[in-house]
Design a protein around this motif. Structure first.
Motif, PDB file in Angstrom:
ATOM      1  N   GLY A 278       0.798  -1.215   0.000  1.00 33.91           N
ATOM      2  CA  GLY A 278       0.000   0.000   0.000  1.00 33.91           C
ATOM      3  C   GLY A 278       0.837   1.273   0.000  1.00 33.91           C
TER       4      GLY A 278
ATOM      5  N   LYS B 225      -4.076  13.016   6.060  1.00 36.18           N
ATOM      6  CA  LYS B 225      -4.833  11.782   5.850  1.00 36.18           C
ATOM      7  C   LYS B 225      -3.911  10.625   5.421  1.00 36.18           C
TER       8      LYS B 225
ATOM      9  N   SER C 215      -2.966   7.088   7.365  1.00 31.72           N
ATOM     10  CA  SER C 215      -3.102   5.735   6.805  1.00 31.72           C
ATOM     11  C   SER C 215      -1.743   5.041   6.754  1.00 31.72           C
TER      12      SER C 215
ATOM     13  N   GLU D 204      -1.090   3.379  10.057  1.00 32.75           N
ATOM     14  CA  GLU D 204      -1.790   2.091  10.130  1.00 32.75           C
ATOM     15  C   GLU D 204      -1.031   1.001   9.371  1.00 32.75           C
TER      16      GLU D 204
ATOM     17  N   ASN E  39     -12.864   0.208  -3.974  1.00 31.95           N
ATOM     18  CA  ASN E  39     -13.222   1.124  -2.880  1.00 31.95           C
ATOM     19  C   ASN E  39     -13.349   0.373  -1.564  1.00 31.95           C
TER      20      ASN E  39
ATOM     21  N   LYS F  79     -11.626   0.866   1.112  1.00 30.90           N
ATOM     22  CA  LYS F  79     -11.400   1.654   2.338  1.00 30.90           C
ATOM     23  C   LYS F  79     -12.727   2.236   2.778  1.00 30.90           C
TER      24      LYS F  79
ATOM     25  N   LYS G  98     -15.631   2.895   6.147  1.00 31.03           N
ATOM     26  CA  LYS G  98     -15.962   2.826   7.567  1.00 31.03           C
ATOM     27  C   LYS G  98     -16.879   1.623   7.755  1.00 31.03           C
TER      28      LYS G  98
ATOM     29  N   ARG H  55      -9.752  -9.155   2.938  1.00 30.05           N
ATOM     30  CA  ARG H  55      -8.421  -9.115   3.556  1.00 30.05           C
ATOM     31  C   ARG H  55      -7.416  -9.915   2.736  1.00 30.05           C
TER      32      ARG H  55
ATOM     33  N   ARG I  63      -2.734  -6.920   3.916  1.00 31.71           N
ATOM     34  CA  ARG I  63      -3.623  -5.841   4.322  1.00 31.71           C
ATOM     35  C   ARG I  63      -4.770  -6.421   5.145  1.00 31.71           C
TER      36      ARG I  63
ATOM     37  N   PHE J 176     -11.617  -4.870   5.362  1.00 30.86           N
ATOM     38  CA  PHE J 176     -12.365  -3.703   5.840  1.00 30.86           C
ATOM     39  C   PHE J 176     -13.208  -4.128   7.038  1.00 30.86           C
TER      40      PHE J 176
END
Ligand SMILES: [Zn+2]
Ligand SMILES: [Zn+2]
Length: 556
Positions: A99, A138, A142, A145, A421, A423, A425, A451, A456, A459
């Protein structure tokens, strides 16, 4: 061990990144990038091909075919070695953080003098990235993380990779004249999807020395300053050496289950035990298969079922969720189906990517129709073996599936998966998945969290909410058997079982060779205590046909 296309692909990818970092020729970097992709997609092992054959492959050509030959002979190629020498080792570690990418790393190196993951984390914590062009708060958050994930997973290995290394060691030791008995144990025996080390229980013949024995197994294991490691991937290996054969069952038990599981058993019950079954019996606990010994709810799960009821690879009768050259697979539909038939399966489900998945050559409606025609033709030839018309439909941002109803209703079944998309919440992810689950055409929810183990995290989703919705809408939950995914995670299987969920163990194979990955899905399914009657692809052809029909008719 012969070098796989995947490994060649990895080396080319590394070469491309290093060229980019070191400001070498942009086109060259791009050529490596493309070759890495082409090599990965290729169906046959490249190391078996001649230079002349390699040259003719699309995206390879003369220069790169030469590099492949070098890799086949030495495990690397000269240019890569030169680039590795030029590059600070910390930067190579940074490249391993999924990433981030070579471009960003180069900027961080040039603009902020960052040359290691530790240095990058510090720079983030000092808020130094916000001033670098193209970064900002931002991105900095990330990146923090990503680095945490990287540190947590450093020096950990995928089960599948570790298993092949482990089998190499076993092959050398099992029939060794000095070895009385050997078995693998620990995390490997519990089939953890990700492991830290390989452990063996070993009993040598009288007067034999472990180190001497291992020296003869040096093809598979090396002795280094910090202990034993597998030769190819440097996975730490640990030996529990037994002195007396009477202790075998006790020690196998002690080294397999985790602490919490062992705490369920009385200490006295271990002594002079003839077998593990013996130990459980003395504790009045049903036999717990090694995979499940995690000290969670295994005793409860096993109260109502027998160990034989837990899913086994031999129970599988078909293989659904596979790709072909109609989208991003490496083998043709016919090759895939024939291979599946050759595995002794009764049916094959093709699930190429849907139209929105442009990066994966997703199928426009006209292509879907072409595929259906070919399926009809093949089915006429291969009967009673059957190819089911499936699709891996993207779950769009809105939660909608990827075709109009007139196409959707003609598929035998639909695997609905999130690919883009990702990423999100938790709240948005839940909404998106719920919408897809409620769609009457969704048969199977594919890789629930997207995953990639060690690469990574998935989500965030409210697993209970999603499982409940699948139960209410008769949606099957996929256990994606790609060893990088194993998604949905095994921790949730017993909850899903309690809701009468059906699972499907799917290899998501993009080439014939990975169809057998269903085995890794079975490993985690066993870990979560899934019984064979809850797995869709244990159904016979007639049963699954009936299931698909009733799902479509809304009469399940
Ligand atoms: Zn997918
Ligand atoms: Zn897929």
């Amino acid at each position: 061990m012969p070098i796989t296309n995947r490994q060649i692909s990895k080396l080319f990818k590394l070469g491309a990144s290093l060229l980019e970092l070191n400001d070498d020729n942009q086109f060259k970097s791009r050529a490596y990038e493309n070759a890495a992709f082409a090599v990965r997609q290729f169906g046959e092992p490249l190391v078996n091909m001649t230079d002349a054959e390699l040259e003719k492959l699309p995206g390879i050509g003369k220069t790169l075919s030469n590099k492949i030959t070098q890799i086949a002979n030495t495990g690397s190629y000269e240019e890569l070695d030169r680039l590795l020498e030029l590059t600070p080792p910390g930067l190579i570690e940074l490249l391993r953080i999924k990433g981030l990418g070579a471009k960003k790393i180069k900027t961080l190196w040039m603009e902020a003098g960052i040359t290691s993951p530790e240095g990058l984390l510090q720079a983030c914590l000092d808020n130094r990235l916000v001033d670098i062009k193209g970064f900002g708060k931002k991105t900095q958050d990330s990146i923090i993380e990503l680095i945490h994930f990287f540190f947590e997973n450093k020096n950990r290995f995928l089960y599948a990779e570790a298993e092949s290394e482990m089998n190499e060691v076993l092959k050398h030791l099992e029939n060794h004249e000095s070895v009385e008995k050997i078995a693998y144990t620990g995390e490997m025996r519990r089939k953890m999807p990700v492991i830290d080390k390989i452990e063996f229980l070993i009993l040598l013949k009288k007067g034999k020395n472990l180190e001497d024995v291992l020296k003869e197994a040096e093809e598979s294991i090396t002795v280094s300053e910090d202990g034993y490691k597998t030769t190819y991937m440097d996975i730490p290996v640990f030996f529990w050496e037994l002195m007396k054969s009477e202790d075998w069952a006790e020690q196998l038990m002690r080294t397999t289950g985790n602490e919490k599981h062992l705490a369920l058993l009385s200490k006295d019950s271990f002594q002079k035990a003839q077998s593990e079954e013996d130990i459980y019996a003395k504790n009045n606990i049903p036999y717990i298969i090694p995979e499940m010994r995690e000290g969670r709810d295994e005793v409860e799960i096993m109260q109502g079922i027998k160990a034989e009821d837990i899913i086994k690879y031999e129970d599988l009768k078909g293989c659904v969720h596979n790709h072909s050259t109609y989208s991003d697979g490496a083998n043709t539909l016919q090759e895939m189906a024939l291979y599946c038939k050759g595995m002794g399966m009764q049916y094959f489900g093709i699930c190429d990517h849907s139209q929105t998945a442009v990066y994966a050559s997703g199928m426009k409606p006209y292509k879907v129709h072409e595929q259906w025609k070919e399926i009809d033709k093949l089915n006429a030839q291969l009967a009673p073996f059957k190819i089911f018309k499936g699709i891996e439909s993207d779950i769009l941002g809105t939660g909608a599936l990827d075709y109009e109803e007139d196409i959707l209703k003609q598929f035998d079944f639909v695997v609905a998966s999130v690919h883009s998309n990702i990423k999100m919440k938790e709240e948005d992810a839940n909404k998106r998945l719920l919408k897809a689950i409620e769609n009457p055409y969704t048969t199977i929810l594919g890789h629930m969290t997207a995953r990639l183990l060690l690469q990574r995290p998935g989500f965030p989703v409210d697993h209970k909410l999603i499982i409940d919705a699948c139960a209410a809408n008769n949606v099957v939950i996929e256990i994606n058997a790609d060893p990088h995914r194993l998604d949905m995670d095994w921790h949730w299987y017993s909850y899903a079982m309690s809701k009468n969920i059906m699972f499907s163990i799917n290899p998501d194979s993009h080439e014939t060779g990975t169809m057998a990955n269903m085995y890794f899905g079975v490993c985690v399914a066993r870990k979560g205590g899934i019984t064979n009657n809850r797995v869709l692809n244990t159904f016979t052809l007639e049963q699954i046909e009936d299931y698909f029909n009733r799902k479509k008719a809304g009469t399940l």
